[in-house]
Design a protein around this motif. Structure first.
Motif, PDB file in Angstrom:
ATOM      1  N   ARG A 184      20.402  18.479  19.212  1.00 38.91           N
ATOM      2  CA  ARG A 184      21.353  18.955  18.207  1.00 38.91           C
ATOM      3  C   ARG A 184      21.871  20.364  18.503  1.00 38.91           C
ATOM      4  O   ARG A 184      21.898  21.248  17.650  1.00 38.91           O
ATOM      5  N   ALA A 223      24.802  23.124  19.206  1.00 40.25           N
ATOM      6  CA  ALA A 223      26.139  23.197  18.608  1.00 40.25           C
ATOM      7  C   ALA A 223      26.867  24.523  18.816  1.00 40.25           C
ATOM      8  O   ALA A 223      28.096  24.570  18.677  1.00 40.25           O
ATOM      9  N   TYR A 275      21.353  14.141  25.175  1.00 43.51           N
ATOM     10  CA  TYR A 275      21.610  14.848  23.918  1.00 43.51           C
ATOM     11  C   TYR A 275      20.941  14.044  22.809  1.00 43.51           C
ATOM     12  O   TYR A 275      21.212  12.850  22.662  1.00 43.51           O
ATOM     13  N   VAL A 328      20.104  13.645  18.722  1.00 48.20           N
ATOM     14  CA  VAL A 328      20.531  14.067  17.395  1.00 48.20           C
ATOM     15  C   VAL A 328      20.073  13.032  16.365  1.00 48.20           C
ATOM     16  O   VAL A 328      20.147  11.831  16.614  1.00 48.20           O
ATOM     17  N   VAL A 367      26.612  15.490  12.365  1.00 54.74           N
ATOM     18  CA  VAL A 367      27.051  16.883  12.505  1.00 54.74           C
ATOM     19  C   VAL A 367      28.542  17.050  12.222  1.00 54.74           C
ATOM     20  O   VAL A 367      29.061  18.166  12.337  1.00 54.74           O
ATOM     21  N   CYS A 415      30.050  20.244  19.475  1.00 60.22           N
ATOM     22  CA  CYS A 415      29.169  19.071  19.466  1.00 60.22           C
ATOM     23  C   CYS A 415      29.805  17.919  20.235  1.00 60.22           C
ATOM     24  O   CYS A 415      29.136  17.256  21.045  1.00 60.22           O
TER      25      CYS A 415
END
Length: 398
Positions: free
Chosen positions: A87, A89, A113, A115, A119, A143
């Motif tokens: 996560r 960003a 990645y 998550v 987001v 993101c």
């Protein structure tokens, strides 16, 4: 739970020895290195990275390291198989990913990645207290860019997978569900204790909410239109019939009942304390209400599974988030919730409750991280390319 000396504390479906043999076949090179850059070391970070990493290292399946500071020495990444970012960003994190991308051809690692929440600000409800952290165009674009710079993205459920594909254009997104470790919550199951508690609290059964305060409109940004709006009346109408228990936060419309000591409130507990604390509450029922929106549809079924591991029923919102919950443990609105609660907790139906307890425990036991198919799903995501036909542990989830 008391365990006799030398007796196994694991459920019958749990076989550590067999598990280890299978897991070693997943990874040919035990010295394989994995590097994770974590966004947090609390709940999300542990569920998604910390606990799998702990199991991987302790079972000698590889050498995994998690960091929050960025390492800019290219030589440090030699012989690293995967670099995973959780996560990320910010602008600084995006620049760091560009560095990793520049050395990737020489070092040969896979970029991932990870998550477990949405987001994208258009999908985050206004009542969510954490929305401001993602409520600008720059963060949103960062993101999207970082997701598309990585080789593969892992998420917690298929609705989130499909939403991320839509929002980012990224196709290589894989569902890896949340798996609680047996050592963390599995040993807190005690059938006799659950039955005794049901008997002791039959005059005023205990109903627990153990979710985040982010589900409540604490800032009154939406005039109390949040994940509890449709169940507030049920709770206020029944504060004398049931003992409602909240952990960590209370919806603003219910706070007066806490002051009057009609609703029980407890501060949030850290991750190590949490399972034992849940058990100590002697609950007969958990509830998990949600608004039906993209953000909540992308949630995992953690609350249902945590309760199942303990053998306690959890009444969940009837939506895709809890699509795998038992049909009798789903509700649509406040009236339906009231009817389901009455049916489950009525003393006359106690035999059904007693039979439900081991059935739920069996459901929970299939989600323990240590099981072959569950830790194997994490390992396949690390060690094989997206869509690889050898991903037999990941296939049922995707």
């Amino acid at each position: 739970m008391f365990v006799k000396p030398f007796a196994s504390p694991f459920p019958k479906s749990f076989s550590p020895k067999k598990e280890t043999q299978k897991q070693q076949s997943i990874v040919e090179n035990k010295s394989t290195r994995y590097v994770n850059y974590m966004a947090d070391r609390q709940g999300c970070g542990m569920w998604r990275i910390g606990w799998p990493e702990m199991h991987l290292n302790m079972c000698n399946l590889g050498d995994s390291t998690s960091l929050t500071s960025m390492v800019l020495n290219k030589d440090w990444y030699r012989n690293v198989r995967v670099v995973k970012l959780q996560r990320q960003a910010s602008n600084e994190q995006k620049e760091f990913l560009k560095f990793l991308k520049s050395i990737q051809p020489e070092c040969g690692f896979k970029l991932m990645y990870e998550v477990d929440d949405v987001v994208f600000r258009e999908d985050i409800p206004d009542y969510n207290v954490y929305k401001p952290a993602f409520d600008n165009d720059e963060i949103r674009q960062n993101c999207i860019d970082m997701i598309n710079m990585c080789d593969e993205v892992t998420v917690t459920c298929n609705y989130m997978r499909d939403l991320y594909k839509l929002r980012t254009g990224k196709k290589e997104i894989t569902t890896v569900p949340n798996f609680p470790p047996y050592w963390w919550i599995g040993h807190h199951y005690n059938y006799r204790e659950i039955v005794d508690n049901f008997d002791k609290n039959k005059k005023k059964p205990r109903i627990v909410y153990a979710g985040s305060g982010a589900h409540f409109d604490v800032g009154n940004k939406t005039e109390q239109q949040d994940d509890f709006t449709h169940v507030i009346k049920f709770i206020t109408d029944n504060v004398d019939k049931y003992q409602f228990v909240f952990i960590g936060a209370v919806p603003p419309p219910l706070q007066k009942f806490v002051f009057d000591k009609k609703i029980e409130f407890h501060p949030w507990k850290n991750l190590m304390q949490y399972p034992n604390f849940l058990r100590s509450l002697k609950a007969q029922l958990f509830i998990a209400p949600l608004q039906d929106n993209n953000f909540n549809r992308s949630k995992s079924d953690i609350k249902y599974i945590e309760a199942a591991c303990l053998g306690i029923p959890c009444l969940c919102q009837d939506m895709v988030t809890y699509q795998n919950a038992l049909p009798d443990l789903k509700f649509t609105d406040g009236e339906d919730l009231a009817n389901k609660v009455e049916k489950i907790l009525n003393w006359k139906n106690r035999s059904k409750y007693y039979s439900l307890v081991p059935a739920l425990r069996e459901i929970g036991s299939h989600r323990f991280l240590e099981l072959d198919q569950n830790i194997g799903a994490f390992m396949e995501a690390l060690n094989t390319p997206y869509g690889d036909p050898s991903r037999h542990f990941l296939k049922p989830w995707n």
